[in-house]
Write a protein that holds these residues in place. Structure first.
Motif, short mmCIF file in Angstrom:
data_model
loop_
_atom_site.label_atom_id
_atom_site.label_comp_id
_atom_site.label_asym_id
_atom_site.label_seq_id
_atom_site.Cartn_x
_atom_site.Cartn_y
_atom_site.Cartn_z
N GLY A 1 0.77 -1.23 0.00
CA GLY A 1 0.00 0.00 0.00
C GLY A 1 0.81 1.28 0.00
N ILE A 2 2.00 1.30 -0.61
CA ILE A 2 2.74 2.55 -0.74
C ILE A 2 2.02 3.40 -1.79
CG2 ILE A 2 4.95 3.63 -1.28
CD1 ILE A 2 6.28 0.97 -0.55
N PRO A 3 1.54 4.60 -1.42
CA PRO A 3 0.72 5.39 -2.35
C PRO A 3 1.44 5.67 -3.67
CG PRO A 3 0.60 6.32 -0.15
CD PRO A 3 1.66 5.26 -0.11
N GLY A 4 0.69 5.50 -4.76
CA GLY A 4 1.20 5.83 -6.09
C GLY A 4 1.93 4.72 -6.79
N LEU A 5 2.10 3.57 -6.14
CA LEU A 5 2.89 2.49 -6.74
C LEU A 5 2.02 1.27 -7.04
CD1 LEU A 5 6.21 2.48 -4.68
CD2 LEU A 5 5.59 3.83 -6.69
N ASP A 6 2.36 0.61 -8.13
CA ASP A 6 1.76 -0.67 -8.48
C ASP A 6 2.74 -1.77 -8.09
OD1 ASP A 6 -0.47 0.57 -9.68
OD2 ASP A 6 0.66 0.86 -11.53
N VAL A 7 2.30 -2.70 -7.25
CA VAL A 7 3.18 -3.78 -6.79
C VAL A 7 3.28 -4.84 -7.89
CG1 VAL A 7 3.49 -5.61 -5.10
CG2 VAL A 7 2.67 -3.36 -4.37
N LEU A 8 4.49 -5.10 -8.33
CA LEU A 8 4.73 -6.13 -9.34
C LEU A 8 5.16 -7.45 -8.70
CD1 LEU A 8 6.69 -3.96 -11.95
CD2 LEU A 8 4.23 -4.36 -11.79
N ARG A 9 5.86 -7.35 -7.58
CA ARG A 9 6.23 -8.56 -6.85
C ARG A 9 6.42 -8.19 -5.37
NH1 ARG A 9 11.21 -12.44 -8.63
NH2 ARG A 9 9.99 -12.38 -10.56
N LEU A 10 5.89 -9.03 -4.50
CA LEU A 10 6.05 -8.87 -3.06
C LEU A 10 6.07 -10.26 -2.47
CD1 LEU A 10 6.25 -7.22 -0.47
CD2 LEU A 10 3.76 -6.97 -0.50
N GLU A 11 7.24 -10.66 -1.94
CA GLU A 11 7.38 -12.06 -1.54
C GLU A 11 8.53 -12.23 -0.55
OE1 GLU A 11 8.15 -13.86 -5.28
OE2 GLU A 11 10.27 -13.27 -5.34
N GLN A 12 8.52 -13.36 0.12
CA GLN A 12 9.68 -13.77 0.89
C GLN A 12 10.69 -14.42 -0.05
OE1 GLN A 12 9.03 -15.95 4.56
NE2 GLN A 12 7.00 -15.03 4.81
N HIS A 13 11.96 -14.22 0.27
CA HIS A 13 13.02 -14.80 -0.56
C HIS A 13 14.05 -15.44 0.35
CE1 HIS A 13 15.98 -15.21 -3.79
NE2 HIS A 13 16.88 -14.71 -2.95
N ARG A 14 14.40 -16.68 0.06
CA ARG A 14 15.39 -17.41 0.83
C ARG A 14 16.67 -17.52 0.02
NH1 ARG A 14 16.81 -18.79 6.03
NH2 ARG A 14 18.09 -20.69 6.01
#
Length: 459
Positions: A412-425
């Motif tokens: 929910g950062i204003p003005g941004l479209d999230v393309l990827r949001l994930e955990q990474h190992r």
């Protein structure tokens, strides 16, 4: 925007956004100052959170919201306001609305009009009105890198009004006032006349204007000279530790840490950044918390114009030496991260890629940094964030769980479209494997970001 200017003049600004709670706030309160900005050549816009439908001055007409919208249109024309963003938040209950939602509206409008200065009511709301206070809180939270100038009342004027009318005006003593400017009230009075439903029976308004004469008093809630530092916390009214003091302490801590070892973090670039940024054409990038520069160096090798920002001079010198050996050109800036972005924005500099890798402030600092980073993106630009996941507590990263990341922290950062949001190992900033959170987001071309720029630094 050139700075605060002398006490008797308004600061230079190219685009001013007034953030208000109700229609008529722009005229009754801010009108003379707004017109002064217009006459000085600034573009002026207004964000108004409510239609003012709960006003007792407008009688019981069920069409009051519609009436006040029409009045606002006329007043804006009289003042020279070029754009109105009128929202439908509940009049009289604005303080109950989530601050993050209101701040998001401010952030979006700031981007749409490319504002370089916000004008608001003083944080006491002038009369203590909770809607006015909330609007100012939203302005401060929604644009953390912009200067915020507040319309205020001198203490003697507030005292006279309170004595005559039993009112609750909150005044400021002379040392608290930063700017006293002479104004021409001709256009303000024309705008007030447009608000017939609110001005026809309003003796307090007319007495206030009489007492003020041809002067208005203003104070900085966040000045250009403070480089993004809030002057007073609008919620607690307590003075915070200054950003300069905090940055100085952080710089000393990290200088000691980098000086203690030939290399603190691994030399290879972040593997998620490599994956996500490799398809992008080289343009302008800022690496926030760059440290020894592993990500800056990788970007520069691929042809990016890179600014590396960090608190530690020791780390940045190490980065500059490495860049010189490879024949790479990287601009370095030893600065507070939010302050650097604030100065860049005031100078008109935006970036096509903002990298925030393993920067772990507390929750409020993280929100401020991410908002500033989003505002610093060009239209179509990308934000990359990676940080240690909370499950890494005790393994890697800071020992405070509040400074570690979850996916929810990056939504929910204003003005941004999230393309990827994930955990990474995988490998993180150190050799030991760990679990991280990765965000890859983009600012839409219609979200008000500046066109793509190849600027590599801001003065």
């Amino acid at each position: 925007m050139d700075g605060a200017g002398p006490r008797g003049s308004l600061p230079a600004a190219s685009s001013v956004l007034a953030v208000c709670a109700h229609p008529d706030d722009e005229s009754f309160g801010l009108g003379a100052v707004l017109r002064h900005f217009v006459d000085d050549g600034a573009e002026v816009a207004m964000l108004c959170f409510t239609h003012g439908e709960a006003s007792s001055l407008g009688g019981s007409d069920h069409r009051l919201a519609e009436i006040r919208r029409a009045e606002l249109d006329g007043a804006a024309a009289a003042l020279g306001i070029g754009r109105i963003q009128l929202l439908n938040r509940p009049d009289g209950s604005l303080a109950e609305e989530p601050l993050e939602d209101l701040a998001g509206e401010v952030a979006a409008t700031v981007d749409e009009v490319s504002a370089d200065l916000l004008l608001v009511f003083d944080e006491g709301g002038i009369t203590g009105h909770p809607d006015h206070r909330r609007a100012t809180e939203a302005a401060l939270a929604g644009a953390p890198t912009l200067p915020v100038l507040a319309w205020s009342l001198p203490l003697d004027v507030a005292g006279a009004l309170n004595a005559e009318f039993g009112a609750t005006f909150l005044g400021r003593d002379e040392p608290e006032i930063d700017v006293v400017v002479r104004v021409d009230r001709t256009h303000q009075r024309q705008a007030i006349a447009c608000h017939t439903s609110q001005s026809s029976d309003n003796p307090v308004l007319w007495r206030r204007l009489e007492l003020l004469g041809d002067e208005e008093a203003l104070r900085w809630l966040r000045s250009p000279a403070s480089r993004g530092r809030p002057g007073v916390d609008p919620v607690s009214d307590s003075l915070p530790v200054s950003r300069d003091e905090s940055h100085s302490s952080l710089a000393e801590e990290w200088d000691r840490r980098y000086a203690s070892s030939p290399r603190v973090f691994r030399a290879e670039p972040d593997e998620s950044l490599v994956e996500l940024a490799s398809p992008l054409p080289p343009a302008s990038a800022v690496d926030l918390g760059a440290g020894e520069g592993r990500n800056s160096l990788w970007l520069a090798r691929r042809g990016w114009n890179v600014v590396a920002v960090d608190a530690s001079v020791v780390a940045l010198n190490r980065l500059s030496d490495a860049a010189e050996i490879e024949g790479l050109s990287i601009t370095t800036a030893a600065d507070d991260l939010v302050s650097y972005l604030a100065e860049a924005r005031v100078a008109g500099t935006h970036f096509d890629l903002v990298v925030v890798a393993y920067v772990h402030p507390d929750a409020s600092g993280r929100a401020e940094l991410l908002s500033a980073a989003a505002h610093s993106l060009s239209a179509g630009g990308h934000l990359f964030v990676v940080g240690h996941h909370v499950s890494s507590l005790g393994v890697t990263g800071p020992p405070d769980p509040a400074r570690l990341y979850t996916e929810d922290d990056l939504r929910g950062i204003p003005g941004l479209d999230v393309l990827r949001l994930e955990q990474h190992r995988g490998k993180s900033d150190v050799s030991e494997p760990g679990t991280d959170v990765v965000l890859w987001a983009r600012r839409g071309a219609a979200d008000g970001g500046k066109p793509s720029s190849t600027a590599t630094h801001a003065p």
